[in-house]
Design a protein around this motif. Structure first.
Motif, PDB file in Angstrom:
ATOM      1  N   ALA A 230       0.904  -1.144  -0.260  1.00 61.54           N
ATOM      2  CA  ALA A 230       0.055  -0.021  -0.049  1.00 61.54           C
ATOM      3  C   ALA A 230       0.953   1.117  -0.084  1.00 61.54           C
ATOM      4  O   ALA A 230       0.531   2.409  -0.687  1.00 61.54           O
ATOM      5  CB  ALA A 230      -0.939  -0.116   1.305  1.00 61.54           C
ATOM      6  N   ILE A 231       2.038   1.130   0.747  1.00 62.53           N
ATOM      7  CA  ILE A 231       2.434   2.445   0.925  1.00 62.53           C
ATOM      8  C   ILE A 231       3.444   2.809  -0.374  1.00 62.53           C
ATOM      9  O   ILE A 231       3.537   3.739  -0.919  1.00 62.53           O
ATOM     10  CB  ILE A 231       3.772   2.137   2.134  1.00 62.53           C
ATOM     11  N   VAL A 232       4.061   1.737  -1.178  1.00 61.85           N
ATOM     12  CA  VAL A 232       4.578   2.026  -2.265  1.00 61.85           C
ATOM     13  C   VAL A 232       3.627   2.516  -3.459  1.00 61.85           C
ATOM     14  O   VAL A 232       3.848   3.421  -4.417  1.00 61.85           O
ATOM     15  CB  VAL A 232       5.473   0.938  -2.806  1.00 61.85           C
ATOM     16  N   LYS A 233       2.339   2.077  -3.382  1.00 63.79           N
ATOM     17  CA  LYS A 233       1.397   2.352  -4.310  1.00 63.79           C
ATOM     18  C   LYS A 233       0.926   3.997  -4.015  1.00 63.79           C
ATOM     19  O   LYS A 233       0.746   4.583  -4.938  1.00 63.79           O
ATOM     20  CB  LYS A 233       0.311   1.507  -4.242  1.00 63.79           C
TER      21      LYS A 233
ATOM     22  N   ALA B 100      10.645   4.923   4.915  1.00 66.13           N
ATOM     23  CA  ALA B 100      10.488   4.342   3.507  1.00 66.13           C
ATOM     24  C   ALA B 100      11.444   3.269   3.443  1.00 66.13           C
ATOM     25  O   ALA B 100      10.998   2.456   2.505  1.00 66.13           O
ATOM     26  CB  ALA B 100      11.046   5.732   2.752  1.00 66.13           C
ATOM     27  N   ASP B 101      12.385   3.101   3.787  1.00 66.87           N
ATOM     28  CA  ASP B 101      13.623   2.042   3.719  1.00 66.87           C
ATOM     29  C   ASP B 101      12.768   0.687   4.328  1.00 66.87           C
ATOM     30  O   ASP B 101      12.998  -0.513   3.711  1.00 66.87           O
ATOM     31  CB  ASP B 101      14.721   2.243   4.353  1.00 66.87           C
ATOM     32  N   THR B 102      12.097   0.828   5.437  1.00 62.21           N
ATOM     33  CA  THR B 102      11.511  -0.516   5.968  1.00 62.21           C
ATOM     34  C   THR B 102      10.562  -0.971   5.126  1.00 62.21           C
ATOM     35  O   THR B 102      10.532  -2.154   5.083  1.00 62.21           O
ATOM     36  CB  THR B 102      10.682   0.175   7.120  1.00 62.21           C
TER      37      THR B 102
ATOM     38  N   ALA C 197       6.856  -8.407  -5.948  1.00 59.40           N
ATOM     39  CA  ALA C 197       7.836  -7.915  -7.185  1.00 59.40           C
ATOM     40  C   ALA C 197       6.878  -7.018  -8.052  1.00 59.40           C
ATOM     41  O   ALA C 197       7.593  -5.854  -8.523  1.00 59.40           O
ATOM     42  CB  ALA C 197       8.118  -9.348  -7.909  1.00 59.40           C
ATOM     43  N   ALA C 198       5.720  -7.177  -7.920  1.00 63.23           N
ATOM     44  CA  ALA C 198       4.522  -6.407  -8.638  1.00 63.23           C
ATOM     45  C   ALA C 198       4.641  -4.842  -8.089  1.00 63.23           C
ATOM     46  O   ALA C 198       4.761  -3.718  -8.607  1.00 63.23           O
ATOM     47  CB  ALA C 198       3.495  -6.681  -8.878  1.00 63.23           C
ATOM     48  N   ALA C 199       4.901  -4.812  -6.580  1.00 65.27           N
ATOM     49  CA  ALA C 199       4.741  -3.641  -5.888  1.00 65.27           C
ATOM     50  C   ALA C 199       6.013  -2.917  -6.289  1.00 65.27           C
ATOM     51  O   ALA C 199       5.936  -1.837  -6.335  1.00 65.27           O
ATOM     52  CB  ALA C 199       4.637  -3.858  -4.585  1.00 65.27           C
ATOM     53  N   LEU C 200       7.184  -3.727  -6.289  1.00 66.77           N
ATOM     54  CA  LEU C 200       8.419  -2.842  -6.584  1.00 66.77           C
ATOM     55  C   LEU C 200       8.524  -2.447  -7.873  1.00 66.77           C
ATOM     56  O   LEU C 200       9.032  -1.363  -8.088  1.00 66.77           O
ATOM     57  CB  LEU C 200       9.675  -3.805  -6.183  1.00 66.77           C
ATOM     58  N   ALA C 201       7.982  -3.014  -8.802  1.00 65.21           N
ATOM     59  CA  ALA C 201       7.764  -2.458 -10.273  1.00 65.21           C
ATOM     60  C   ALA C 201       7.060  -1.236 -10.536  1.00 65.21           C
ATOM     61  O   ALA C 201       6.922  -0.624 -11.466  1.00 65.21           O
ATOM     62  CB  ALA C 201       7.269  -3.629 -11.162  1.00 65.21           C
TER      63      ALA C 201
ATOM     64  N   VAL D 177      11.848   8.918  -3.222  1.00 63.67           N
ATOM     65  CA  VAL D 177      11.526   8.340  -2.016  1.00 63.67           C
ATOM     66  C   VAL D 177      11.930   7.198  -1.558  1.00 63.67           C
ATOM     67  O   VAL D 177      12.599   7.073  -0.271  1.00 63.67           O
ATOM     68  CB  VAL D 177      10.059   8.347  -2.132  1.00 63.67           C
ATOM     69  N   PHE D 178      11.928   6.132  -2.212  1.00 63.76           N
ATOM     70  CA  PHE D 178      12.461   4.746  -1.987  1.00 63.76           C
ATOM     71  C   PHE D 178      13.734   4.427  -2.213  1.00 63.76           C
ATOM     72  O   PHE D 178      14.021   4.616  -3.988  1.00 63.76           O
ATOM     73  CB  PHE D 178      11.256   3.722  -2.513  1.00 63.76           C
ATOM     74  N   ASN D 179      14.510   3.737  -1.642  1.00 62.71           N
ATOM     75  CA  ASN D 179      15.827   3.206  -2.093  1.00 62.71           C
ATOM     76  C   ASN D 179      15.781   1.929  -2.410  1.00 62.71           C
ATOM     77  O   ASN D 179      15.796   0.858  -2.029  1.00 62.71           O
ATOM     78  CB  ASN D 179      16.971   3.209  -0.734  1.00 62.71           C
ATOM     79  N   VAL D 180      15.664   1.933  -3.928  1.00 59.91           N
ATOM     80  CA  VAL D 180      15.303   0.542  -4.417  1.00 59.91           C
ATOM     81  C   VAL D 180      16.527  -0.355  -4.719  1.00 59.91           C
ATOM     82  O   VAL D 180      16.584  -1.392  -4.838  1.00 59.91           O
ATOM     83  CB  VAL D 180      14.809   0.848  -5.917  1.00 59.91           C
TER      84      VAL D 180
END
Length: 853
Positions: A426-429, A439-441, A595-599, A607-610
């Motif tokens: 939810a957060i990455v969406k 964010a890193d969590t 994986a879909a959320a990361l994509a 924002v996010f350290n991928v």
């Protein structure tokens, strides 16, 4: 103690209909075991006595056999056992319950029910008592509609008093329909119901009575009776009680959580009561949907009072998501465990499924703010599957939010990994515009989900908090989900809820019931009869419990306490093999969603350290199922980091991978090569050439040829996006030249062509290594074509003599311009100058310089 007795009675009523069905042990065998147990007890060998008594319980004696055992032991010995406490007391209590409760017959015939109500109202003292007993034990709440005319009668005082007495004897069974009948417009009937409810001592009607006192349209005489009834039920004045909307909310929560005092006392009666067209009507509903339906009614009652009541909206959202998740869980459980719903419940299930689908769709209309409110409440209500669904919808609706709500952060740190995963998705969406502390969590949790391999759920039923928590921690360290129950009755209730567990581990020393009784209850219910069970026993008693349960198929083994973590893990894993759930498929789906959320994270996000996830994504591409590899490839392509190319190259060069995955991989590699200006080594070019020459096995798939073409196009695009030496570029285009030689070369076959290709490749490499004066000095075509500065560089030419000076270039340009201007002037003519004679005369001079110009 009263609560314990109620819990046992609750369970007994539920399972009594099954006792005689499963009891296949003869009277002689039961009595022989009883004689042995009593002999051991009288000799002071309590351990063997308990073992024998538990053996009797596991044989599931019917009420007749249990009564004979009681007579064999005698009342004095039974009372002595009850006074012993501990396991002896629990065993004796279970035997007494079996002896005293025969299977209860449920009367549903309307004519018979009406006859019994008339008899209770008008019969002789003996006839009335007989009718009241049958109404209480076999009919229950179905009798209430037939009672209302007597309660409403002002002339039949004797009959009305008899019915009030009958309803009072029925107690809890009559409360729900009577409470619903408060909606009547008959003021006298409403008064009688209010008075009657005040004498029943059941809290389920408190919110409705309080609403009567708050409603300005309620007549004063009704309000007065309602206040008096509330004082009797709560020992508080009406004004000291919370507002009616709050009481409805609390009532709804009790139903939602399946509080035992809010469940029907007659378990064949799962009825939804409504006051419609000035009469009391009911509908039979599935037992699994009862609590959500009743909670929904309570939520709507609260919102009717105050449409802005946030708690009411939060409860309603939970209820709707619960309805959907429970139906889904039943479907999955039926598939995994080969469960068969009873015919009547199957029909109800199919009808309820349509309702649950509507509830799921309707839930989208709550909006982000109300979903956050329901998330706060759901996190406290012990329904992780509901919390997860709410989080999913928050992710779908929260894309325009500027901040991450604190409830999301709490969910991100939940002990239940399923909730953590959903919160991270939810957060990455939502993808807030700026960095936030956790964010890193969120990325780390998605990495955890990406490596998910075991989605099984284990229930631990243990009275001792410390013991229960230690075992739960061991299970969670196995990367599984664990829940705890502190009593046997709570454990049975949780085990029979959906989704059901994959394993139940129960203490051999429960306080509220004999463990053998707990095991029987698991075996006798279709929802739990295929769930494996393990027994927690003290160290040194392992052999005894193995012997006790050796004939019980659902009991798979024992776990000794104090726990040795590695030994306990090994034992649990061994017996989880018997679980039929598709845990691998569930784990795969969890990893795919991660994986879909990361994509989903935008390229170049701040924002996010991928980078935290790159190694896990690369590992997923190498080892996981295609359903996970596909979004993982998309994610790495979007991130565009050169460090991820190794995993992508391995996948592309592995001909055991599907064409679809290899096509995606080629596309991702080309994107990264182009973005990072990566030069492709010659050996990789050779591998790509081999891939293009692969003869892929033919398939029946009509689109297979199209898939192959797409794959090859992706490789060509990859090559075009990459930097290569001139020799490699030439090699590619020579080998795949469109118009090849004919004749002798063609007759030699493919081998000859390949030999020529190899010779050409060798020549190309020699040309590439010519030294600093090579025409491809930088070994890069992209430098020659992509950069304007490079195009003007001296290094792109053999010598300075070949490069014209700036002045010469300007002079040439000037002369060319003059030439073109003169040329146009010479060729220009007007239409009037055009004549046929001129055309004929000039026809012979078509090859002149002017005409060529």
């Amino acid at each position: 103690m009263r609560g314990i007795h109620f819990s046992i009675f609750y369970i007994l009523i539920l399972f009594c209909p099954f006792i005689s069905l499963f009891a296949d042990t003869t009277d002689e065998e039961i009595l022989k075991l009883g004689e042995e147990a009593i002999a051991h007890y009288e000799q002071g060998d309590y351990e063997r006595a308990i073992l024998k008594f538990n053996t009797i319980l596991l044989a599931r004696p019917n009420d007749s056999q249990a009564l004979k055992l009681r007579q064999l032991a005698g009342d004095e010995l039974m009372m002595k056992m009850l006074a012993e406490g501990g396991e002896l007391s629990r065993v004796a209590r279970a035997l007494l319950l079996y002896a005293e409760k025969a299977p209860i017959r449920q009367e549903k015939d309307l004519a018979t029910i009406k006859r019994l109500v008339v008899q209770a109202a008008t019969g002789s003292l003996f006839a009335r008592n007989e009718a009241i007993t049958l109404l209480q034990t076999q009919v229950g709440e179905r009798a209430v509609p037939e009672m209302l005319p007597y309660l409403a009668s002002k002339t039949q005082e004797r009959e009305r008093i008899n019915i009030i007495l009958a309803a009072s004897k029925m107690g809890r069974a009559a409360v729900v329909p009577l409470t619903e009948a408060l909606n009547t417009e008959d003021i006298y009937l409403k008064q009688q119901i209010v008075i009657l409810l005040g004498h029943m001592g059941d809290g389920r009607c408190v919110a409705d009575l309080k609403a009567l006192t708050e409603n300005p349209q309620t007549l004063p005489e009704v309000k007065q009776y309602a206040r008096e009834s509330l004082r009797k039920l709560t020992n508080k004045t009406s004004i000291a009680l919370p507002a009616a909307k709050e009481l409805f909310y609390r009532k709804g929560i009790r139903y939602y959580q399946e509080h035992p005092k809010y469940m029907p006392i007659h378990f064949a009666n799962w009825l939804d009561w409504r006051w419609e067209k000035n009469q009391l009507v009911y509908k039979e509903i599935p037992h699994f949907a009862y609590n959500e339906i009743m909670a929904e009614h309570a939520a709507h009652e609260a919102l009717d009072i105050d449409p802005t009541f946030k708690k009411g909206w939060g409860l309603l959202a939970q209820v709707y998501y619960a309805q959907h998740t429970e139906i889904t869980a039943i479907e999955e459980a039926a598939k995994d465990r080969d469960l068969e719903l009873p015919t009547d419940e199957l029909n109800q299930f199919l009808e309820e499924k349509k309702v649950s689908d509507k509830a799921k769709s309707l839930s989208r209309a709550f909006g982000y703010k109300l979903l956050i409110q329901s998330l706060k409440m759901a996190s406290r209500n012990g329904r992780p599957e509901v919390t997860r669904e709410i989080l999913n919808e928050i992710g779908n609706q929260g894309s325009k939010q500027n901040v991450i709500n604190g409830s999301l952060i709490q969910a991100l740190k939940s002990k239940d990994k399923r909730i953590r995963y959903a919160a991270a998705e939810a957060i990455v969406k939502i993808n807030p515009p700026g960095r936030f502390r956790d964010a890193d969590t969120a990325i780390k949790v998605l990495v955890e989900a990406l490596s998910e391999s075991d989605a099984r759920v284990i229930l631990v039923v243990e009275d001792d908090d410390e013991t229960r928590n230690r075992l739960i921690n061991i299970i969670r360290n196995m990367n599984m989900v664990a829940f705890g129950a502190s009593t046997g009755s709570e454990g049975l209730q949780r085990a029979k809820a959906f989704p059901p567990e994959d394993l139940v581990i129960v203490s051999s020393q429960l306080d509220d019931m004999a463990t053998s009784y707990f095991v029987n209850s698991m075996r006798e219910d279709y929802r739990t009869k295929k769930i494996p069970v393990m027994i927690i026993c003290p160290e040194g008693q392992e052999a005894k419990h193995k012997e006790l349960y050796k004939e019980i198929d659902v009991v798979k083994g024992v776990v000794t306490e104090p726990f040795a973590p590695e030994k306990t893990k090994l034992s649990i894993r061994e017996h989880l093999v018997d679980s039929n759930t598709d845990y691998k498929g569930k784990s795969r789906e969890i990893a795919r969603r991660a994986a879909a959320a990361l994509a989903f994270i935008p390229a170049g996000n701040r924002v996010f350290n991928v980078r935290i996830a790159q190694e896990a994504l690369a590992d997923a591409i190498r080892t996981r199922h295609d359903s996970i590899r596909e979004p993982a490839i998309h994610a790495l392509k979007k991130f565009g980091d050169a460090n991820s190319t190794d995993a992508l190259r391995e996948t592309l060069y592995n001909n055991s991978s599907s064409i679809h995955i290899r096509t995606l991989t080629a596309s991702a590699l080309g994107h990264i090569y182009n973005r990072q200006n990566i030069k492709v080594p010659s050996e990789d070019v050779d591998k790509l050439m081999l891939i293009l020459g692969e003869k892929l096995p033919a398939q029946d798939d009509l689109s297979f040829d199209e898939k192959v073409d797409s794959f090859h196009n992706a490789i060509y695009t990859l090559l075009g996006q990459s930097e290569m030496s001139a020799g490699d570029k030439r090699k590619i285009f020579f080998q795949h030249r469109i118009h090849k030689e004919i004749g002798v070369v063609q007759e030699k076959g493919e081998d000859s062509t390949e030999d020529q290709d190899q010779e050409q490749s060798s020549e190309d490499r020699e040309q590439t290594d010519e030294g600093p004066d090579s025409i491809w000095k930088d070994d890069s075509l992209s430098d020659d074509y992509d950069s304007e500065d490079d195009r003007d560089s001296e290094d792109d030419y053999d010598s300075e003599d070949d490069y014209d000076s700036e002045d010469d270039s300007e002079e040439d340009d000037s002369e060319e311009d003059d030439y073109e201007e003169d040329d146009y002037e010479e060729d220009d003519y007007e239409e009037d100058d055009y004549e046929e004679d001129d055309y004929e005369e000039d026809d012979s001079d078509l090859d002149s310089d002017d005409d060529r110009d």
